[in-house]
Motif scaffolding. Structure first.
Motif, PDB file in Angstrom:
ATOM      1  N   VAL A 164       0.854  -1.195   0.000  1.00 36.77           N
ATOM      2  CA  VAL A 164       0.000   0.000   0.000  1.00 36.77           C
ATOM      3  C   VAL A 164       0.888   1.242   0.000  1.00 36.77           C
ATOM      4  N   GLU A 165       0.259   2.354  -0.360  1.00 45.03           N
ATOM      5  CA  GLU A 165       0.964   3.635  -0.331  1.00 45.03           C
ATOM      6  C   GLU A 165       0.116   4.639   0.443  1.00 45.03           C
ATOM      7  N   VAL A 166       0.777   5.304   1.399  1.00 45.47           N
ATOM      8  CA  VAL A 166       0.115   6.344   2.181  1.00 45.47           C
ATOM      9  C   VAL A 166       0.540   7.691   1.617  1.00 45.47           C
ATOM     10  N   LYS A 167      -0.437   8.498   1.201  1.00 43.13           N
ATOM     11  CA  LYS A 167      -0.136   9.769   0.528  1.00 43.13           C
ATOM     12  C   LYS A 167      -0.874  10.912   1.223  1.00 43.13           C
ATOM     13  N   GLY A 168      -0.960  12.040   0.508  1.00 45.50           N
ATOM     14  CA  GLY A 168      -1.656  13.218   1.046  1.00 45.50           C
ATOM     15  C   GLY A 168      -0.709  14.151   1.772  1.00 45.50           C
ATOM     16  N   THR A 169      -1.215  14.772   2.825  1.00 40.72           N
ATOM     17  CA  THR A 169      -0.389  15.641   3.659  1.00 40.72           C
ATOM     18  C   THR A 169      -0.242  14.979   5.018  1.00 40.72           C
ATOM     19  N   PRO A 170       0.779  15.397   5.812  1.00 41.45           N
ATOM     20  CA  PRO A 170       0.950  14.764   7.122  1.00 41.45           C
ATOM     21  C   PRO A 170      -0.295  14.801   7.983  1.00 41.45           C
ATOM     22  N   ALA A 171      -1.127  15.825   7.798  1.00 38.92           N
ATOM     23  CA  ALA A 171      -2.322  15.956   8.630  1.00 38.92           C
ATOM     24  C   ALA A 171      -3.585  15.466   7.943  1.00 38.92           C
ATOM     25  N   ALA A 172      -3.479  15.078   6.689  1.00 44.80           N
ATOM     26  CA  ALA A 172      -4.654  14.596   5.947  1.00 44.80           C
ATOM     27  C   ALA A 172      -4.195  13.475   5.027  1.00 44.80           C
ATOM     28  N   LEU A 173      -4.120  12.262   5.585  1.00 49.57           N
ATOM     29  CA  LEU A 173      -3.557  11.125   4.851  1.00 49.57           C
ATOM     30  C   LEU A 173      -4.621  10.416   4.025  1.00 49.57           C
ATOM     31  N   SER A 174      -4.134   9.757   2.969  1.00 51.35           N
ATOM     32  CA  SER A 174      -4.983   8.868   2.184  1.00 51.35           C
ATOM     33  C   SER A 174      -4.170   7.606   1.894  1.00 51.35           C
ATOM     34  N   ILE A 175      -4.860   6.497   1.523  1.00 48.86           N
ATOM     35  CA  ILE A 175      -4.170   5.235   1.300  1.00 48.86           C
ATOM     36  C   ILE A 175      -4.718   4.585   0.037  1.00 48.86           C
TER      37      ILE A 175
END
Length: 1005
Positions: free
Chosen positions: A454-465
């Motif tokens: 999996v990859e965790v993306k977005g911003t440090p305070a608003a993550l997406s996977i």
């Protein structure tokens, strides 16, 4: 030895002297905090950024900041990998920690009647709005709720003061820490504050803006006098404080572009350079702002879009309001481009939380990030002379700093912590640890394993996977707890649901583990291992395109110019020329204008390079002059609170944005005499202006002109029409009016004889000018008995009444006026609007003229002034006056009355080129001013007017479409509010004057 250790030794000898006086209820636990923030991007100031740097603080101060700084052994180490550290912001304009200002519940025309002197008990100033003795530090109390809101926007320090009164006393520099007041106060007295607002004062004076300015000027003079002769005044703690406060930074709340210039002019007169707090309209006159040489404090209170969906509502909104909505965010950028120093403030915002959002909008509209950071740190700190304490991350300064997830003004940047005086305030915890990157999630069930990349993306305070097939899932992190949903199919029917905890030691990649259910609903154990760091794509953060906004207008009105019209050489050919000279009316004649002057009159003149205007079948007259006008005046035409207010000046409150300037140009008026009203016996000093539409207030003034002043007689002065509660101000009778005049000039005579060391009195200065024939009287008058009375007062004190205005019973005493040397400026046929005008007749002007008086026709009304030519024509109708004599009553005669007939009022070689080209006979009701020229500049042109109307329609349509687009996107909107225009008459009182509500098409057409 470590840096903190060295500092500790240096401070060891001072620890005893640093003991507190506060008793401890319990066991004392003194703490010495040393912290090291490592691996950070350190933004020491707007021009200095250090990578992989360390910040060390001890006891609330910075002891080291830079790359390669040693970490003290006793320091608490905070790993700031991927974080940015900035100096906390400083807000230079705030009322944080101040008690609420009580509402103004009484005062002029209140149930209690007028209040003439201060109600403040003690040895203070005579005027209640002068509160220079107030010190914010003595009123200050910490307010954690407000401090928290400001800290969340990045602020660590504020300059606070009590926003009440014209002179507001001193401000205090305080931190936004939760410490007690004695610790939060950094500098007790650091600034002095002023405004044009009375605030909570219940005293009548001043009731107008011009009165406020006069009061400020008199206070400067009184303070200088008090310094040299304190015994004469006795103890005056307000004047003493005023003098003491001059050592501090002087801050003036102007809250308007023209008020900024008014404040600066006061400062120039008394050798004070104010820091000027604006309201966001100053960009509309950026050249004038630059000329003040002032530093400005700019609020970011940008207006919301107006809900113009209903066309019936939209038509009430002025184009200027629409344009300001669009252009307001460009203000800070305009100041930067003009090299005008400025600070930014959260003052005036509806909600403090809007500050950062509005600041980012200003960046989109032209403000640079470097200048924005300077305006919140170094500039205010330098201005207050506290840059050695706050404003950057240098050793020795207070430990006031922000820790953020990225560049401080980036839209997705998270503010994690705000440290104030070395105290940590956590703003947000989510995202502190950057969990973004690639992971392998291993599920274990009954001895078997399955791996899911999996990859965790977005911003440090608003993550997406997302999984390996880029199917989005869901991730939630709260502290060390994590929950995951991994979708295996796009229809979300096969899901893995997991929850667990995150463990991470400093400098070690995080490990996730826990339990959950696989896609078949079976329980599993799981663990996630980090495989690859997240790398942002170069184009992942797109910079917004610069805002596309409309053009600036001068003035900021629908009929304003994009470029101010320029002086031209003009030849008006083959017109009927009304010269107002011995030559009379000249048919088929040319008039040549060069460099703003009339240079030649005749037939068949050579144009050379001059612009040629065909006057065939048209009439050319001098520009009309309105001897009695109240247009273009800001915040009150009357300072009617005292019987004598000769200290106030219309010149201080000229409003160049008043659309009536343009309207009256369209009626052929080129000059207007702006008068104080008729609420008191001796009113204020008047100002003659030329209607140079688009110019600023100083440029509107008629240069090298004898000063005039407004007097008044009759009902208004004795307040018989003011209501039952106005029964205490002297005079209350016509007999009392005479005594006011006699007393005023007696005092003026005594004042003049008092010698050079006397207290300078602005009220008496003006009256002495009258006695010395350097200032001239225009007197509001109706009844013959009062006219006789003032003539006798003039004879008694040796002055001449220059002009009786209104003078509707002038036909009864014209012979006495002539013997005295007075002139007359009257209405054509106003009648019966109050008892003292019951004997008015329309032949009045003609009868006075036949006796030999210089007679003018005036308007006293913004609408009537557009038709002064028709008012003059009424004497032809009612009294058979000669046409040329009738025209002179609105051209040459008022010029004579105002002592400017050598420059305007007739068409003569050498005079100013103030001209009107009419479509028809100038006294005809069908005549239109096709072109109105002032100083050789065409300020009104009927053809250009049609173009401007089309431009207004197109611009309104464009802006309404833009506002509707904002509403569609979900942006907040404000309801349409009818545009209000101040139209004054003689008797109008501030707060009770007539507000004319006009539709936008009427305002701008």
């Amino acid at each position: 030895m470590t840096v903190c250790g060295v500092i500790g030794l240096l401070l060891a000898g001072t620890r005893v002297s640093a003991q507190e006086t506060w008793p401890v209820n319990g066991v004392a636990e003194p703490r010495e905090g040393c912290y090291a923030f490592t691996h950070a991007t350190l933004v020491k100031d707007a021009k200095t950024t250090l990578s992989n740097a360390t910040l060390v603080i001890r006891d609330g101060r910075i002891v080291a900041a830079g790359a390669g700084v040693a970490v003290p052994e006793d320091a608490v180490v905070i790993d700031c990998t991927g974080k940015y550290i900035y100096p906390s912001f400083l807000d230079i304009y705030s009322d944080y920690g101040m008690p609420a200002v009580p509402p103004r519940v009484s005062g002029s025309r209140s149930s209690s009647g007028p209040q003439f002197l201060s109600a403040t008990k003690g040895a203070y100033n005579w005027n209640q709005a002068i509160k220079s003795e107030v010190n914010a530090v003595e009123l200050f109390g910490t307010d954690e709720n407000k401090a928290k809101a400001l800290r969340e926007q990045g602020f660590g320090t504020v300059l606070t003061h009590r926003e009440d009164g014209i002179a507001r006393g001193t401000g205090a520099l305080v931190s936004l820490s939760s410490e007690r007041e004695n610790k939060a106060v950094l500098r007790g007295r650091i600034s002095a504050h002023y405004s044009f607002s009375k605030g909570s004062s219940t005293q009548d004076y001043p009731s107008s803006l011009m009165g406020t300015i006069a009061l400020l000027r008199q206070q400067y003079l009184d303070a200088q006098w008090y310094k040299s002769k304190p015994a004469a005044e006795g103890l005056n703690m307000s004047l003493q404080a005023w003098n003491d406060n001059q050592q501090y930074v002087q801050i003036f709340e102007a809250n308007d572009k023209w008020n900024a210039l008014r404040a600066d002019k006061i400062g120039d007169e008394f050798g004070v350079q104010y820091v000027i707090k604006g309201n966001g309209t100053e960009y509309q006159r950026i050249t004038e702002m630059a000329a003040t040489k002032a530093t400005f404090i700019l609020p970011l209170n940008f207006p919301q879009a107006i809900d113009v969906e209903d066309p019936n509502d939209a038509r009430f909104v002025a184009l200027a309001d629409m344009k300001h909505w669009e252009m307001a965010p460009s203000a800070p950028g305009a100041f930067e481009k003009a090299n005008i120093p400025f600070c930014l403030t959260a003052a005036d915002l509806r909600d403090t939380k809007q500050f950062l959002a509005n600041l980012r909008k200003a960046l989109q509209y032209g403000l640079s990030e470097q200048k924005a950071l300077e305006a919140l740190t170094q500039t205010p700190a330098t201005l207050l002379k506290v840059y050695d304490q706050v404003g950057s991350l240098d050793a020795g300064k207070l430990a006031n700093f922000l820790i953020t997830s990225g560049p401080v003004f980036a839209e997705k940047t998270v503010f994690f912590q705000n440290w104030v005086q070395g105290n940590q305030y956590i703003l947000k915890t989510e995202g502190w640890t950057d969990l973004r990157g690639s992971y392998n999630i291993v599920l274990t069930k009954a001895g078997s394993t399955a791996t899911y990349p999996v990859e965790v993306k977005g911003t440090p305070a608003a993550l997406s996977i997302v999984n390996k097939d880029t199917i989005p899932g869901k991730i939630e992190v709260e502290g060390q707890l994590v929950s995951l949903i991994i979708n295996l199919t796009k229809d979300n029917k096969r899901q893995i649901r997991l929850s667990g905890a995150i463990s991470q030691a400093p400098g070690i990649t995080p490990e996730w583990s826990g339990t959950g259910l696989d896609d078949k609903g079976q329980p599993v154990n799981w663990k996630a291992t980090f495989t690859k760091a997240f790398v942002a794509k170069a184009d992942s953060v797109k910079k917004k395109e610069p805002a596309d906004i409309g053009k600036m207008y001068y003035p900021f009105s629908g009929y304003g110019y994009e470029t101010l019209p320029q002086q031209e050489d003009i030849l008006i050919r083959n017109a009927t020329v009304w010269t107002n000279e011995q030559e009379g009316k000249l048919e088929g004649t040319d008039v040549l204008v060069r460099k703003g002057k009339i240079v030649q009159i005749g037939k068949g003149l050579s144009a050379g390079k001059a612009r040629v205007i065909d006057g065939t079948g048209k009439h050319l007259t001098p520009g009309l002059l309105d001897e009695h006008s109240h247009i273009a005046i800001s915040r009150g035409v009357n300072e009617g609170t005292q019987s004598v207010t000769s200290e106030v000046r219309i010149a201080d409150v000229i409003n160049p944005d008043d659309v009536n300037i343009y309207r009256q140009l369209s009626g052929g008026v080129t000059s207007s005499h702006l008068l104080h009203g008729s609420a008191n016996t001796i009113g204020g000093q008047s100002q003659l202006i030329k209607l140079r539409w688009g110019a600023n207030a100083e440029q509107l003034k008629f240069g090298d002109w004898d000063g005039f002043i407004k007097f008044a007689l009759g009902e208004n002065v004795k307040q018989s029409n003011w209501g039952d509660r106005q029964r205490t101000r002297f005079p209350q009778t016509r007999m009392g009016v005479e005594q006011v005049l006699a007393d005023a000039f007696t005092r003026a005579r005594d004042y003049e004889k008092a010698g050079p060391n006397k207290r300078r009195d602005l009220e008496l200065d003006a009256l002495v000018e009258i006695l010395n024939k350097k200032r001239f009287i225009t007197c509001h008058s109706y009844v013959q008995s009062e006219i006789n009375m003032l003539l006798k007062i003039g004879d008694r004190f040796g002055f001449t009444v220059n002009t009786f205005t209104h003078i509707l019973e002038g036909y009864k005493v014209a012979d006495k006026m002539k013997a005295h040397g007075a002139g007359a400026s009257t209405f054509a046929d106003w009648w019966a609007y109050k008892m003292e005008v019951i004997d008015a007749i329309p032949q009045n002007a003609s009868l006075m003229q036949r006796v030999g008086l210089t007679v003018a026709i005036n308007s006293d009304d913004a609408e009537m002034a557009r038709r002064l030519n028709q008012e003059a024509a009424k004497s032809v109708k009612y009294a058979g006056m000669d046409e040329e004599d009738a025209l002179k009553m609105v051209t040459l005669n008022p010029a004579k009355l105002l002592h400017v007939a050598d420059r305007i009022g007739s068409i003569k070689t050498g005079k100013d080129a103030d001209l009107v080209l009419w479509s028809d006979h100038p006294l005809s009701i069908y005549a239109k001013a096709e072109k109105t020229i002032v100083d050789g500049i065409v300020y009104f042109d009927m053809e250009k007017d049609l173009e401007l109307r089309a431009r207004i329609a197109a611009e309104r349509n464009r802006l309404m479409g833009k506002m509707l687009g904002e509403k569609k996107k979900g942006a907040p909107t404000q309801r349409p509010v009818p545009s209000r225009e101040e139209i004054y008459h003689c008797e109008d009182l501030q707060g009770g004057h007539q507000h004319h509500i006009l539709q936008d098409l009427e305002q701008e057409g």
